[in-house]
Design an enzyme around this catalytic site. Structure first.
Site, short mmCIF file in Angstrom:
data_model
loop_
_atom_site.label_atom_id
_atom_site.label_comp_id
_atom_site.label_asym_id
_atom_site.label_seq_id
_atom_site.Cartn_x
_atom_site.Cartn_y
_atom_site.Cartn_z
N GLY A 1 2.65 4.62 1.19
CA GLY A 1 3.14 5.10 2.55
C GLY A 1 3.57 4.23 3.35
O GLY A 1 4.02 4.42 4.64
N THR A 2 4.00 2.79 2.87
CA THR A 2 4.57 1.90 3.88
C THR A 2 6.08 2.05 3.58
O THR A 2 6.79 1.02 4.38
CB THR A 2 4.03 0.34 3.43
OG1 THR A 2 4.16 0.34 2.04
CG2 THR A 2 2.49 0.31 3.74
N THR B 1 10.23 3.10 -0.75
CA THR B 1 11.28 3.96 -1.48
C THR B 1 12.46 4.10 -0.36
O THR B 1 13.55 4.16 -0.53
CB THR B 1 10.80 5.31 -1.62
OG1 THR B 1 9.69 5.40 -2.70
CG2 THR B 1 11.98 6.22 -2.20
N ASP C 1 -22.40 7.19 5.07
CA ASP C 1 -22.61 5.82 5.74
C ASP C 1 -23.37 4.86 4.69
O ASP C 1 -22.91 3.64 4.75
CB ASP C 1 -23.61 6.13 6.81
CG ASP C 1 -22.90 6.85 7.89
OD1 ASP C 1 -21.96 6.92 8.24
OD2 ASP C 1 -23.95 7.54 8.91
N PRO D 1 1.05 -1.27 0.04
CA PRO D 1 0.30 0.13 0.05
C PRO D 1 0.77 1.27 0.08
O PRO D 1 2.08 1.28 0.32
CB PRO D 1 -0.79 0.02 1.20
CG PRO D 1 -0.73 -1.48 1.62
CD PRO D 1 0.53 -2.09 1.23
N HIS E 1 -27.69 11.41 15.39
CA HIS E 1 -27.21 10.61 14.65
C HIS E 1 -25.96 9.79 15.14
O HIS E 1 -25.76 8.68 15.11
CB HIS E 1 -26.94 11.44 13.42
CG HIS E 1 -26.08 10.90 12.36
ND1 HIS E 1 -27.01 10.49 10.97
CD2 HIS E 1 -24.89 10.23 12.04
CE1 HIS E 1 -26.17 10.02 10.33
NE2 HIS E 1 -24.79 9.61 10.63
N GLU E 2 -25.13 10.52 15.75
CA GLU E 2 -23.82 9.92 16.18
C GLU E 2 -24.17 8.93 17.45
O GLU E 2 -23.52 7.83 17.70
CB GLU E 2 -22.94 10.76 16.83
CG GLU E 2 -22.48 11.89 15.48
CD GLU E 2 -21.96 11.10 14.52
OE1 GLU E 2 -21.33 9.96 14.64
OE2 GLU E 2 -21.98 11.67 13.50
#
Length: 634
Positions: free
Chosen positions: A222-223, A226, A517, A220, A441-442
């Site tokens: 950003g792992t 480089t 959602d 993936p 909602h939350e």
């Protein structure tokens, strides 16, 4: 998403425009002309007269001196030598004969001092040539400025087919070693063989072993792919040629192949060396797709890479390392033995690896004594090495913005949410009705997640807007998981639909709030049916490829199943989503008092941390989830 602080760059002086250069040349030319005019200028006043006036002046005895220079006659008087008279004599005759012919007495003429000079010297010839030289000089200066302006483009044209690789000295200031890379022990172990070969190739060659010519790093974004390649060069202390796959691609066919040849020629000259091609899928995709019209630049570039890798001799000490996020789209010829025959998987770090990565990034940052990076590592499942670096950077920025010299635990926790979701938007004007809607909602998400046994524990609930959302419910697994079961996904769907069900139950209406959602839930349900074989009706059949993306040679409407199966998939997806919604509705109806209590606390405090939420749930008889007991633990 993470924020990068822009570094101050040195301002490059813009090249002067052609008009400004032209004006500069004209000014210099005018100054030269003025200088010459000044040097040739005479302090005496000159008056132009005819031969008749010359005869009169000579006959009256006022002339003291006559200078003949070519056809020019210069007279100086006894009374005033500040005034000089100039005239022209007849061509081909002497001045004396001319004056006698005009009636000058010979006795008077003998009394006058007559000098005859030959025109020569620098000023004379320069004065003669100036009228001709000025236009020629102007044209030369004009052409010089035109050629100078076009010089840069001309040099670019001649270097069009040369490699654009960045050459890094492993012994330089920016040297990277395996000590600077954390969280990928298996990948480092695989790459140690490459380092050993570059350091001691003789022992491999003597025993007949062939080191892989190419190493493909896949994983993936950003792992640290480089960074691993740079660490290999740093450990082996060899030159490191770094460039991206897109550097080979140009509009003109053959340029990429030329750059590949130039790159490998440079690498062979400096061997032992490492050639690193980042994002190789830009040129290494499957061939023969028919996409791209008549321009087959990518295929020619790929063919040249394959040829160069085959051209390595047995003792050639050049290793090609490539990185990609999409190894599944690479041409099979790249992955066969003899080319990129060593594939190293660089996965997302687990909790232990995340803590090691955080420790590396924290070395140059002053942390408070009570800062615990273990907590941060626990709260960041799914974070890549780049995400963790951005997290530490955001925490440092937050501390500097508040004029503090050290980074606190609160800075790190706030940075986690900023990297994951976005910055807080407390300045956003929100009506009381919208706050109530967001709170319920939350609260619906949180309550359904707390009740369902296979859902992850609730870590934080807030109605403070962040990023594009008006609030969020943050859940975290009790421990890192390598596999997810069907029961977990079913409960996740129900929890995601908890906000939709809460709005429907309390407000009596549906808003645009649950749109994200719904998208996440539908995507998860479709993956369960088509990828993971979690549908009882369809069974364990894979109906979609990896990531369901359009690939070369495939159109948007290409499917590997019939319309009948497509209808079955749609029905199964709908069944999973609607089943989760019914589960959420049932929980919220049965525990309406708990829903109201959570929403009321959110309206008062805006944020509920995990400990506060668990205590609130205990008052209603809902016990918080605990980590399962591991094998060997009591």
């Amino acid at each position: 998403m993470f924020d990068k602080t822009p570094k101050k760059k040195k301002k490059n002086k813009k090249p002067a425009s052609f008009l400004s250069q032209l004006w500069s040349g004209l000014i210099v030319l005018m100054m030269v002309i003025l200088l010459v005019t000044f040097l040739m200028d005479d302090t005496q006043e000159k008056r132009q007269i005819g031969l008749t006036e010359v005869v009169e002046l000579v006959n009256t005895g006022d002339v003291s001196n006559i200078v003949v220079s070519g056809e020019t006659v210069t007279l100086t008087l006894f009374d005033d030598d500040s005034i000089v008279y100039e005239s022209k004599k007849e061509v081909g005759t002497s001045l004396s004969q001319t004056l006698v012919n005009f009636g000058v007495d010979q006795e008077v003429l003998r009394a006058v001092n007559i000098e005859i000079t030959r025109e020569s010297g620098f000023l004379y010839w320069f004065g003669r040539l100036v009228p001709t030289l000025i236009p020629i000089l102007f044209i030369i200066i004009l052409l010089w400025f035109i050629l100078r302006s076009a010089k840069g483009q001309g040099m670019q044209m001649f270097s069009f087919g040369q490699s654009r690789a960045q050459i890094m000295d492993p012994n330089g200031k920016g040297r990277v070693t395996f000590k600077d890379v954390a969280g990928v022990p298996e990948a480092k172990k695989e790459l140690e063989e490459v380092v050993d070969f570059l350091r001691n190739p003789k022992k491999f060659i003597e025993i007949g072993a062939q080191i892989p010519k190419g190493v493909l790093l896949e994983g993936p974004p950003g792992t640290g792919k480089t960074l691993l390649a740079r660490a290999v060069a740093g450990e082996a202390k060899v030159p490191f040629f770094h460039l991206s796959g897109s550097d080979f691609v140009e509009m003109f066919v053959g340029v990429g192949a030329s750059r590949v040849r130039d790159l490998f020629r440079m690498a062979k000259k400096t061997s032992p060396s490492i050639v690193f091609i980042d994002e190789i899928d830009a040129v290494g995709r499957k061939r023969g797709s028919g996409v791209g019209g008549g321009n087959d630049e990518r295929e020619q570039t790929l063919n040249q890479i394959l040829t160069e890798m085959d051209g390595f001799e047995q003792g050639q000490k050049v290793i090609v390392i490539a990185a990609t996020n999409r190894a599944d789209v690479l041409d099979s010829a790249l992955l066969r033995p003899g080319r990129f025959d060593r594939r190293v998987h660089v996965e997302l770090p687990d909790r232990k690896d995340r803590q090691e990565i955080l420790n590396i990034h924290a070395k140059k940052k002053p942390l408070e004594k009570d800062t615990d990076l273990t907590v941060i590592a626990t709260r960041t499942p799914g974070f890549s090495g780049a995400d963790l670096q951005a997290l530490m950077n955001e925490a440092a920025i937050r501390a500097a913005r508040e004029d503090r010299k050290t980074i606190t635990q609160l800075d790190l926790i706030d940075a986690i949410e900023k990297v994951m979701i976005g910055p807080e938007r407390r300045s956003r004007v929100i009506t009381e009705e919208d706050r109530k809607l967001t709170a319920y909602h939350e609260a619906g998400h949180a309550l359904v997640g707390a009740v369902l046994p296979n859902a992850d524990p609730i870590h934080k609930v807030t109605i403070v807007p962040r990023g594009r959302g008006g609030g969020f419910t943050w859940k975290l697994p009790l421990e890192d998981k390598n596999y997810h079961g069907k029961k977990n996904f079913i409960d996740d769907i129900a929890m995601s639909m908890g906000g939709y069900a809460a709005e429907e139950l309390v407000m009596g209406d549906i808003t645009t709030g649950p749109s994200n959602d719904i998208q996440v839930t539908t995507r998860l349900a479709r993956s369960m049916v088509t990828k993971w074989g979690m549908s009882d009706t369809i069974g364990p059949i894979a109906l979609e490829g990896k990531d369901s993306e359009v690939m070369y040679g495939r159109g948007f409407g290409d499917r590997e199943y019939s319309e009948e199966v497509s209808r079955v998939i749609d029905n199964e997806v709908k069944k999973l989503v609607m089943g989760g919604l019914e589960t959420a509705r049932k929980i919220l109806r049965e525990k309406r008092d708990v829903l109201d209590a959570i929403a009321q606390v959110l309206l008062e405090k805006e944020t509920l941390e995990q400990s506060e939420f668990d205590e609130l749930m205990k008052t209603f008889g809902i016990e918080p989830k605990k980590a399962p007991e591991k094998v060997g633990e009591k």
